[in-house]
Design a protein around this motif. Structure first.
Motif, PDB file in Angstrom:
ATOM      1  N   ARG A   1       0.849  -1.175   0.000  1.00  0.00           N
ATOM      2  CA  ARG A   1       0.000   0.000   0.000  1.00  0.00           C
ATOM      3  C   ARG A   1       0.889   1.231   0.000  1.00  0.00           C
ATOM      4  O   ARG A   1       2.036   1.194   0.471  1.00  0.00           O
ATOM      5  N   LEU A   2       0.340   2.321  -0.524  1.00  0.00           N
ATOM      6  CA  LEU A   2       1.053   3.587  -0.616  1.00  0.00           C
ATOM      7  C   LEU A   2       0.193   4.676   0.019  1.00  0.00           C
ATOM      8  O   LEU A   2      -0.996   4.787  -0.276  1.00  0.00           O
ATOM      9  N   ASP A   3       0.797   5.442   0.903  1.00  0.00           N
ATOM     10  CA  ASP A   3       0.078   6.489   1.624  1.00  0.00           C
ATOM     11  C   ASP A   3       0.792   7.817   1.482  1.00  0.00           C
ATOM     12  O   ASP A   3       2.019   7.868   1.305  1.00  0.00           O
ATOM     13  N   ILE A   4       0.001   8.877   1.574  1.00  0.00           N
ATOM     14  CA  ILE A   4       0.564  10.222   1.693  1.00  0.00           C
ATOM     15  C   ILE A   4       0.281  10.688   3.113  1.00  0.00           C
ATOM     16  O   ILE A   4      -0.837  11.099   3.443  1.00  0.00           O
TER      17      ILE A   4
ATOM     18  N   ARG B   1      -7.163   8.467  -1.667  1.00  0.00           N
ATOM     19  CA  ARG B   1      -6.095   9.229  -2.310  1.00  0.00           C
ATOM     20  C   ARG B   1      -6.476   9.625  -3.734  1.00  0.00           C
ATOM     21  O   ARG B   1      -6.192  10.743  -4.185  1.00  0.00           O
ATOM     22  N   SER B   2      -7.133   8.729  -4.436  1.00  0.00           N
ATOM     23  CA  SER B   2      -7.478   9.013  -5.829  1.00  0.00           C
ATOM     24  C   SER B   2      -8.483  10.145  -5.957  1.00  0.00           C
ATOM     25  O   SER B   2      -8.539  10.810  -6.989  1.00  0.00           O
TER      26      SER B   2
ATOM     27  N   PHE C   1      -7.123   6.583   7.106  1.00  0.00           N
ATOM     28  CA  PHE C   1      -8.472   6.148   6.745  1.00  0.00           C
ATOM     29  C   PHE C   1      -8.561   5.598   5.323  1.00  0.00           C
ATOM     30  O   PHE C   1      -9.639   5.259   4.867  1.00  0.00           O
ATOM     31  N   ASP C   2      -7.442   5.500   4.623  1.00  0.00           N
ATOM     32  CA  ASP C   2      -7.487   5.032   3.244  1.00  0.00           C
ATOM     33  C   ASP C   2      -7.412   3.511   3.200  1.00  0.00           C
ATOM     34  O   ASP C   2      -7.004   2.847   4.149  1.00  0.00           O
ATOM     35  N   SER C   3      -7.824   2.957   2.076  1.00  0.00           N
ATOM     36  CA  SER C   3      -7.729   1.517   1.840  1.00  0.00           C
ATOM     37  C   SER C   3      -6.381   1.193   1.220  1.00  0.00           C
ATOM     38  O   SER C   3      -5.636   2.086   0.791  1.00  0.00           O
TER      39      SER C   3
END
Length: 453
Positions: free
Chosen positions: A360-363, A378-379, A370-372
């Motif tokens: 997974r990639l997060d900012i 993010r998208s 809270f992102d998947s």
């Protein structure tokens, strides 16, 4: 007579100077008492077993010396019993360390008891025993069994204290048992007096997480303000023979004890308020009453007890896959757009190299918690004026080499990625999977042994 019992730690890695004010406050009353240290988690125990496999004298709480050195002398001088699960996977080695601390400080040899019986690796049958309900949705682990430890109750702790133990070192016990044991030993409660056993269990439940009941993990500025969290005082329970008690903290310390902090901790990890299962009793908190009786003083009464469950919970650790993570920062104008480009680049690089690892990639700073894994939030992230963000890549796979190759692509962004990326950090660790099972009581043989060190 009131019996005072305090908490010196709520998890492995807690503040090592927290116990000092608690011990001083208990000692000031001149009536003895106890202090408990709760430092085991499910993964902590499995990691302790790994450490012990590599070194026969390892596997206990890494900060044990730092924890006991400041309080050992005053506890022995003032009759304050020390009870801790800081033995983790190697309680006897922990007892030897404590004895060594006493020698180095020029103290007499303390009477140390070691609780045994929680290790059941030779007796457990994961094919036969029921999986604990909270883990039933998880797939069966495929790795090697590393550890199996049952949650023991308070009986061995109480028996050891009655035999004269000044320090009781345990491995895996139920967290509330750390406090229930000294209370049973002091008051002489009968194990069939379920309401008193329930009251002592509630004392332990409120103390087990350390400062969570005195303002830790509670502050929300402007809504729930906590004074001086840098000197937060750890809790003390002033317990009466009938099981009623007052939660407080040492004078002059930070934090707070009020109805809100006590309510939050009472409900912490409670699955069924009418039937909180422990090895010693089924605790019913539906009739518990709390009352503010002074500054940083909350009275608690009304715990009820029902018959203890027929089975014990056991946590089993299995060897897992490899986990890696790497991060890079982007700052200044258009930082968010550059971070998005970095993620797009990393995703394409993993695909080009055939690294079909789970990742997974997060900012961090824009969307992460809270992102998947697929990056749905993010998208759809709008254009924000963020000027300080960090991109994180997390990877897991059965092969360490593939994890290493994936993380190397983050390092390559130094010169191959968007402008002004910096501060790359990465690490790879083996993963441990844990599952909890319900085992019959006859599989477990709890007891204690006085250390001869």
């Amino acid at each position: 007579m009131t019996y005072r019992i305090g908490s010196g730690a709520g998890f492995s890695g807690d503040r090592v100077d927290a116990a000092g004010p608690v011990v001083s406050a208990i000692a000031a009353h001149g009536q003895g008492g106890a202090i408990i240290f709760e430092t085991i988690g499910e993964r902590t125990l499995a990691l302790g077993q790994l450490a012990r496999q590599q070194n026969d004298e390892a596997g206990y709480e890494p900060l044990l010396a730092d924890i006991v050195e400041p309080i050992l002398r005053p506890c022995l001088d003032h009759g304050i019993v020390v009870v801790g699960n800081f033995g983790c996977a190697n309680p006897h080695a922990a007892a030897r360390l404590i004895a060594d601390v006493a020698r180095r400080q020029g103290l007499r040899r303390p009477r140390i008891a070691v609780v045994e019986g929680d290790e059941i690796g030779d007796a457990i049958d994961t094919d036969r025993h029921e999986v604990w309900e909270g883990d039933r949705h998880l797939p069966r682990p495929h790795g090697q069994l590393l550890s199996a430890n049952a949650y023991l109750g308070a009986e061995a702790i109480a028996a050891a204290i009655r035999e004269g133990a000044e320090i009781v070192v345990t491995g895996r016990v139920a967290d509330p048992a750390l406090a229930l044991g000294p209370l049973v030993a002091h008051f002489g409660w009968d194990w069939d007096d379920l309401d008193r056993i329930a009251a002592g269990t509630l004392v332990g439940h409120l103390l087990e997480c350390g400062s969570q009941v005195t303002g830790g993990y509670f502050a929300d500025p402007g809504f729930k303000d906590v004074p001086s969290p840098e000197t937060i005082g750890f809790p003390i329970a002033e317990v009466e023979p009938d099981g009623s008690f007052v939660v407080t903290k040492p004078e002059g310390t930070g934090g707070l004890v009020d109805l809100r902090t006590v309510k939050e901790q009472i409900l912490y990890e409670i699955h069924d308020p009418a039937a909180y299962l422990t090895p010693d009793v089924t605790l019913d908190i539906t009739g518990v009453e709390i009352e503010d009786v002074g500054p940083d003083r909350v009275a608690v009464r009304g715990a009820r007890g029902h018959t203890r469950p027929d089975s014990l919970k056991a946590t089993v650790g299995f060897s897992g896959d490899w986990f890696g993570e790497a991060e890079i920062s982007f700052a200044g104008p258009n930082a968010l757009a550059r971070a998005k480009l970095a993620i797009e680049t990393l995703s394409k690089r993993l695909e080009l190299r055939g690294l079909d690892v789970r990742h997974r990639l997060d900012i961090i700073g824009a969307t992460s918690a809270f992102d998947s894994d697929e990056g749905a939030l993010r998208s759809s992230l709008p254009a924000l004026e963020l000027e300080d963000v960090r991109v994180r890549l997390a990877v897991r796979d059965d092969e360490r080499r593939r994890v290493e190759q994936s993380l190397q692509e983050m390092t390559a962004l130094y010169c191959c990625g968007p402008a002004a990326g910096g501060g790359v950090r990465s690490r790879i660790v083996p993963r441990i999977e844990t599952r909890s099972y319900l085992v019959p009581r006859d599989v477990v043989r709890p007891g204690f042994r006085m250390a001869t060190v």
